[in-house]
Design a protein around this motif. Structure first.
Motif, PDB file in Angstrom:
ATOM      1  N   THR A 148       0.545  -1.089   0.093  1.00 59.84           N
ATOM      2  CA  THR A 148       0.071   0.021  -0.045  1.00 59.84           C
ATOM      3  C   THR A 148       0.815   1.234   0.305  1.00 59.84           C
ATOM      4  OG1 THR A 148      -1.583  -1.543   1.440  1.00 59.84           O
ATOM      5  CG2 THR A 148      -1.710   0.672   1.393  1.00 59.84           C
ATOM      6  N   GLY A 149       0.760   1.405  -1.291  1.00 59.19           N
ATOM      7  CA  GLY A 149       1.393   3.304  -0.932  1.00 59.19           C
ATOM      8  C   GLY A 149       1.147   4.180  -0.017  1.00 59.19           C
ATOM      9  N   TYR A 150       1.829   5.170  -0.490  1.00 53.69           N
ATOM     10  CA  TYR A 150       1.877   6.551   0.473  1.00 53.69           C
ATOM     11  C   TYR A 150       1.338   7.206  -0.056  1.00 53.69           C
ATOM     12  CZ  TYR A 150       3.683  10.710   2.482  1.00 53.69           C
ATOM     13  OH  TYR A 150       3.773  12.461   3.103  1.00 53.69           O
ATOM     14  N   LYS A 151      -0.110   8.074   0.981  1.00 49.09           N
ATOM     15  CA  LYS A 151      -0.650   8.757   0.289  1.00 49.09           C
ATOM     16  C   LYS A 151      -2.157   8.115  -0.139  1.00 49.09           C
ATOM     17  CE  LYS A 151       0.806  12.974   2.534  1.00 49.09           C
ATOM     18  NZ  LYS A 151       0.073  13.069   3.871  1.00 49.09           N
ATOM     19  N   SER A 152      -1.815   6.935  -0.125  1.00 43.53           N
ATOM     20  CA  SER A 152      -3.091   6.028  -0.522  1.00 43.53           C
ATOM     21  C   SER A 152      -4.760   6.467   0.376  1.00 43.53           C
ATOM     22  CB  SER A 152      -2.663   4.192  -0.067  1.00 43.53           C
ATOM     23  OG  SER A 152      -2.319   4.441  -1.280  1.00 43.53           O
ATOM     24  N   SER A 153      -5.926   6.923  -0.367  1.00 38.08           N
ATOM     25  CA  SER A 153      -6.527   7.605  -0.059  1.00 38.08           C
ATOM     26  C   SER A 153      -7.871   6.334   0.581  1.00 38.08           C
ATOM     27  CB  SER A 153      -7.826   8.407  -0.831  1.00 38.08           C
ATOM     28  OG  SER A 153      -8.331   7.071  -1.367  1.00 38.08           O
ATOM     29  N   GLY A 154      -8.875   6.357   1.572  1.00 36.94           N
ATOM     30  CA  GLY A 154      -9.195   5.279   1.941  1.00 36.94           C
ATOM     31  C   GLY A 154      -9.654   6.087   3.596  1.00 36.94           C
ATOM     32  N   SER A 155     -11.368   4.816   3.704  1.00 35.25           N
ATOM     33  CA  SER A 155     -11.389   5.049   5.195  1.00 35.25           C
ATOM     34  C   SER A 155     -11.004   4.334   6.115  1.00 35.25           C
ATOM     35  CB  SER A 155     -12.704   4.169   4.950  1.00 35.25           C
ATOM     36  OG  SER A 155     -13.262   3.299   4.645  1.00 35.25           O
ATOM     37  N   PRO A 250       9.165  12.744  16.020  1.00 35.87           N
ATOM     38  CA  PRO A 250       8.808  11.385  16.837  1.00 35.87           C
ATOM     39  C   PRO A 250       7.035  11.160  16.490  1.00 35.87           C
ATOM     40  CG  PRO A 250       9.275  12.703  18.079  1.00 35.87           C
ATOM     41  CD  PRO A 250      10.430  13.505  16.870  1.00 35.87           C
ATOM     42  N   SER A 251       6.682  12.498  15.894  1.00 32.95           N
ATOM     43  CA  SER A 251       5.165  12.589  15.836  1.00 32.95           C
ATOM     44  C   SER A 251       4.281  12.673  15.379  1.00 32.95           C
ATOM     45  CB  SER A 251       5.047  13.717  17.096  1.00 32.95           C
ATOM     46  OG  SER A 251       5.161  14.006  18.424  1.00 32.95           O
ATOM     47  N   TYR A 252       3.449  11.943  15.412  1.00 36.36           N
ATOM     48  CA  TYR A 252       2.417  11.728  14.110  1.00 36.36           C
ATOM     49  C   TYR A 252       1.828  13.028  13.049  1.00 36.36           C
ATOM     50  CZ  TYR A 252      -1.966  11.263  11.486  1.00 36.36           C
ATOM     51  OH  TYR A 252      -3.114  11.047  10.354  1.00 36.36           O
ATOM     52  N   GLY A 253       2.693  13.277  12.182  1.00 35.11           N
ATOM     53  CA  GLY A 253       1.733  14.585  11.139  1.00 35.11           C
ATOM     54  C   GLY A 253       2.253  14.944  10.927  1.00 35.11           C
ATOM     55  N   SER A 254       4.201  14.142  11.483  1.00 34.07           N
ATOM     56  CA  SER A 254       5.446  15.049  10.558  1.00 34.07           C
ATOM     57  C   SER A 254       5.748  13.653   9.744  1.00 34.07           C
ATOM     58  CB  SER A 254       6.020  15.358  12.185  1.00 34.07           C
ATOM     59  OG  SER A 254       6.561  13.976  11.987  1.00 34.07           O
ATOM     60  N   ASP A 255       4.913  13.198   8.641  1.00 35.23           N
ATOM     61  CA  ASP A 255       5.603  11.927   7.859  1.00 35.23           C
ATOM     62  C   ASP A 255       5.864  13.037   6.625  1.00 35.23           C
ATOM     63  OD1 ASP A 255       2.238  12.395   7.671  1.00 35.23           O
ATOM     64  OD2 ASP A 255       3.213  12.180   6.399  1.00 35.23           O
ATOM     65  N   MET A 256       7.249  12.276   6.037  1.00 38.04           N
ATOM     66  CA  MET A 256       6.952  12.748   4.399  1.00 38.04           C
ATOM     67  C   MET A 256       7.229  11.435   3.902  1.00 38.04           C
ATOM     68  SD  MET A 256      11.692  12.963   5.751  1.00 38.04           S
ATOM     69  CE  MET A 256      12.050  12.120   6.690  1.00 38.04           C
ATOM     70  N   ASP A 257       7.582  11.368   2.685  1.00 32.89           N
ATOM     71  CA  ASP A 257       7.333  10.477   1.565  1.00 32.89           C
ATOM     72  C   ASP A 257       8.596   8.904   2.324  1.00 32.89           C
ATOM     73  OD1 ASP A 257       7.050   8.349  -0.207  1.00 32.89           O
ATOM     74  OD2 ASP A 257       7.145   9.702  -2.307  1.00 32.89           O
TER      75      ASP A 257
END
Length: 269
Positions: A148-155, A250-257
């Motif tokens: 499953t790739g980065y930034k894939s959309s879904g519920s 280290p926190s969620y929301g600071s992700d990169m590819d």
């Protein structure tokens, strides 16, 4: 009646002959030390033979003195030669010892220099190996691929998109650190289930989620390829896999590819 002089063997010795014989006799007596006691008045009064020089004694003494002086001079010369030879030998020995000492010191210095160079080379190799170890990266699951790739959309994701990538992994597969770093989080991570967060040596962070077990603790240093846990399906998961993120903090929301992150560090993803 006329008289004639005797001739032949009966002829009286001449005055010259008598004087020579007299001188020889005096010289012989002088060697025995009795010349004074045996001298006759006639001999002492003889005006032609009374001079001591006429007896040859002074000549004998002079010859003896000259010979003694020559012998002394020869002995002195031999002593001087012996002294000079001894000095030359001592000087040669001193120079040989000095040369030997200098060669030994030079050899010791060269050996010390080689040993220092060897130590320096060993230290450089160790530093190079450490830099390689610290800078090397690899896949978190050996031989795996991105399912499953980065930034894939879904519920499935509360944010509406995938904040990382999923690597295909059967339950219990070995999960390793993609690079060298320090564990800053190891435990339950909510939707991530059992998760681990590493602070990498370059200051970035990597996260490993949905683990079935954790094998490291906070504060522990790990190298690239070190096993840190086993894959699973804990947390918000539809099946066994490894959720992997690359972050600036280290926190969620600071992700990169994550794919770009790994490829930039030489990993074939």
């Amino acid at each position: 009646m006329a008289f004639t002089r005797a001739t032949g063997k009966h002829r009286a010795p001449s005055r010259l002959t008598r004087r020579s014989a007299k001188a020889v006799g005096v010289a012989a007596l002088a060697t025995t030390g009795v010349i004074g006691g045996l001298a006759t008045p006639a001999l002492a009064a003889d005006s032609e033979g009374s001079a001591l020089s006429d007896t040859g004694l002074n000549q004998v003494i002079a010859i003896d003195k000259t010979l003694a002086e020559r012998i002394d001079a020869q002995a002195d010369a031999q002593r001087h030669q012996a002294d000079a030879a001894a000095k030359a030998k001592a000087e040669a020995r001193r120079k040989a010892e000095a040369k030997k000492k200098a060669e030994a010191e030079a050899k010791a210095e060269a050996e010390a220099k080689r040993a220092a160079e060897a130590r320096a080379e060993k230290a450089r190799a160790a530093r190079s190996a450490e830099r390689t170890r610290l800078s090397s990266f690899q896949l978190p699951v050996a031989g795996s691929y991105v399912s499953t790739g980065y930034k894939s959309s879904g519920s499935l994701w509360s944010s509406g998109s995938h904040s990382g990538i999923d690597f295909h992994a059967a339950s219990g597969s070995s999960v390793v650190a993609v690079g060298a770093g320090t564990v800053v989080e190891a435990g339950w991570g909510g939707a991530y289930g059992n998760n681990i967060v590493l602070r990498m040596t370059d200051g970035t962070y990597t996260q490993y989620g949905h683990l079935s077990s954790i094998g490291v603790s906070v504060g522990q240093s790990v190298g690239a390829g070190r096993q840190i846990g086993l894959s699973g399906s804990t947390g918000n998961s539809t099946g066994p896999h490894l959720h992997f993120e690359a972050r600036t903090t280290p926190s969620y929301g600071s992700d990169m590819d994550p794919v770009a992150y790994l490829r930039a560090r030489g990993v074939n993803v």
